[in-house]
Scaffold this active site. Structure first.
Site, PDB file in Angstrom:
ATOM      1  N   GLU A  25       0.850  -1.195   0.000  1.00 20.88           N
ATOM      2  CA  GLU A  25       0.000   0.000   0.000  1.00 20.88           C
ATOM      3  C   GLU A  25       0.887   1.246   0.000  1.00 20.88           C
ATOM      4  OE1 GLU A  25      -2.442   1.575  -0.695  1.00 20.88           O
ATOM      5  OE2 GLU A  25      -3.947   1.803   0.862  1.00 20.88           O
ATOM      6  N   ASP A  26       0.357   2.338  -0.539  1.00 28.13           N
ATOM      7  CA  ASP A  26       1.151   3.568  -0.566  1.00 28.13           C
ATOM      8  C   ASP A  26       1.259   4.210   0.812  1.00 28.13           C
ATOM      9  OD1 ASP A  26      -1.550   4.314  -0.502  1.00 28.13           O
ATOM     10  OD2 ASP A  26      -1.440   5.634  -2.237  1.00 28.13           O
ATOM     11  N   ASP A  55      -3.283   5.698   6.737  1.00 26.69           N
ATOM     12  CA  ASP A  55      -3.719   6.958   7.326  1.00 26.69           C
ATOM     13  C   ASP A  55      -4.624   6.612   8.520  1.00 26.69           C
ATOM     14  OD1 ASP A  55      -4.138   9.740   7.442  1.00 26.69           O
ATOM     15  OD2 ASP A  55      -5.827   9.648   6.074  1.00 26.69           O
ATOM     16  N   PHE A  59      -0.305  16.257   4.102  1.00 28.14           N
ATOM     17  CA  PHE A  59      -0.777  15.604   2.880  1.00 28.14           C
ATOM     18  C   PHE A  59       0.385  15.517   1.892  1.00 28.14           C
ATOM     19  CE2 PHE A  59      -2.871  14.888  -1.110  1.00 28.14           C
ATOM     20  CZ  PHE A  59      -3.842  13.967  -0.755  1.00 28.14           C
ATOM     21  N   ARG A  81       1.320  12.149  -9.367  1.00 25.57           N
ATOM     22  CA  ARG A  81       1.793  10.772  -9.159  1.00 25.57           C
ATOM     23  C   ARG A  81       3.182  10.554  -9.739  1.00 25.57           C
ATOM     24  NH1 ARG A  81      -2.433   7.557  -7.355  1.00 25.57           N
ATOM     25  NH2 ARG A  81      -4.454   7.956  -8.294  1.00 25.57           N
TER      26      ARG A  81
HETATM   27  P1  5GP Z   1      -7.007   5.042   5.250  1.00 28.43           P
HETATM   28  O1  5GP Z   1      -5.809   4.454   5.949  1.00 28.43           O
HETATM   29  O2  5GP Z   1      -7.410   6.356   5.879  1.00 28.43           O
HETATM   30  O3  5GP Z   1      -8.169   4.125   5.120  1.00 28.43           O
HETATM   31  O4  5GP Z   1      -6.688   5.418   3.779  1.00 28.43           O
HETATM   32  C1  5GP Z   1      -5.465   5.325   3.149  1.00 28.43           C
HETATM   33  C2  5GP Z   1      -5.649   5.954   1.787  1.00 28.43           C
HETATM   34  O5  5GP Z   1      -5.915   7.365   1.946  1.00 28.43           O
HETATM   35  C3  5GP Z   1      -4.367   5.871   0.981  1.00 28.43           C
HETATM   36  O6  5GP Z   1      -4.299   4.702   0.205  1.00 28.43           O
HETATM   37  C4  5GP Z   1      -4.472   7.120   0.127  1.00 28.43           C
HETATM   38  O7  5GP Z   1      -5.256   6.852  -1.008  1.00 28.43           O
HETATM   39  C5  5GP Z   1      -5.224   8.113   0.984  1.00 28.43           C
HETATM   40  N1  5GP Z   1      -4.307   9.040   1.679  1.00 28.43           N
HETATM   41  C6  5GP Z   1      -4.168   9.182   3.005  1.00 28.43           C
HETATM   42  N2  5GP Z   1      -3.243  10.122   3.296  1.00 28.43           N
HETATM   43  C7  5GP Z   1      -2.785  10.568   2.103  1.00 28.43           C
HETATM   44  C8  5GP Z   1      -1.794  11.540   1.736  1.00 28.43           C
HETATM   45  O8  5GP Z   1      -1.129  12.208   2.545  1.00 28.43           O
HETATM   46  N3  5GP Z   1      -1.594  11.712   0.393  1.00 28.43           N
HETATM   47  C9  5GP Z   1      -2.280  11.029  -0.555  1.00 28.43           C
HETATM   48  N4  5GP Z   1      -1.999  11.301  -1.821  1.00 28.43           N
HETATM   49  N5  5GP Z   1      -3.218  10.102  -0.238  1.00 28.43           N
HETATM   50  C10 5GP Z   1      -3.462   9.883   1.079  1.00 28.43           C
END
Ligand code: 5GP
Length: 176
Positions: free
Chosen positions: A98-99, A102, A151, A164
């Site tokens: 995963e990238d 959060d 962010f 990206r």
């Molecule tokens: P969570 O952990 O809140 O369910 O979601 C994770 C997703 O939120 C990530 O895969 C990404 O798509 C998005 N996300 C959360 N923080 C960031 C950020 O700082 N930058 C970007 N580009 N996406 C984020």
């Protein structure tokens, strides 16, 4: 209107060093086994491409795409698979890539869904981790960098499908 100017948080050189370290650690942990690396589209594709090229264990790849109900940059926790895997997980050593973690909602839901498919093992490798934003307990097995609540874009991460392609990870402060 002027475009927001991102500021570099991690350079491409720092990213390369850290991704090589992670690939080394994963290779040691899975020595003698074959991995199925599952990337979460779209954000993880750049990280995953670099990560698998640093592995020295055999691996297959597959991808899943998720839609999160919610608005803007706020995750709702309702995760729907819009593109499912094409590989059976049964009996495989599975590593989800995963990238960024959060709130933790996306990964905790996805791990729950994929565990029901009976993999031999299931671990998570996240490039970035914003621990202070967690809404549910979730710990990735491998993390590239822990970051504060900013962010970020670049290295596969987008804002509204922009940025990206940036090779560095940058902070886009205008978003929050
Ligand atoms: P969570 O952990 O809140 O369910 O979601 C994770 C997703 O939120 C990530 O895969 C990404 O798509 C998005 N996300 C959360 N923080 C960031 C950020 O700082 N930058 C970007 N580009 N996406 C984020």
């Amino acid at each position: 209107m002027a475009e927001a100017q991102p500021n570099i948080l991690f350079t491409r050189e720092a990213i390369r060093r850290r991704v090589d370290e992670l690939a080394g650690q994963i290779s040691r942990d899975y020595a003698g086994k074959e991995l199925l690396v599952v990337g979460i589209l779209n954000g993880a594709f750049v990280f995953m491409a670099d990560l698998i090229r640093g592995l020295n264990v055999p691996c297959r790849v597959d991808f899943v795409r998720l839609a999160s109900y919610g608005c803007g940059s706020v995750s709702s926790g309702e995760v729907r698979i819009t593109k499912d895997l094409e590989t059976s997980l049964a009996g495989r050593e599975v590593l989800i890539v995963e990238d960024i973690v959060d709130t933790g909602l996306t990964l905790s839901r996805l791990v729950g869904v994929l565990r029901e498919r009976r993999p031999a093992s299931l671990k998570v490798c996240a490039f970035l981790d914003k621990q202070e934003r967690r809404r549910v307990p979730f710990t990735a097995d491998y993390v590239g960098f822990s970051i504060p609540d900013r962010f970020v874009v670049g290295y596969g991460l987008d804002y509204d499908e922009q940025y990206r392609f940036l090779p560095d990870v940058c902070v886009l402060d205008q978003v929050r």
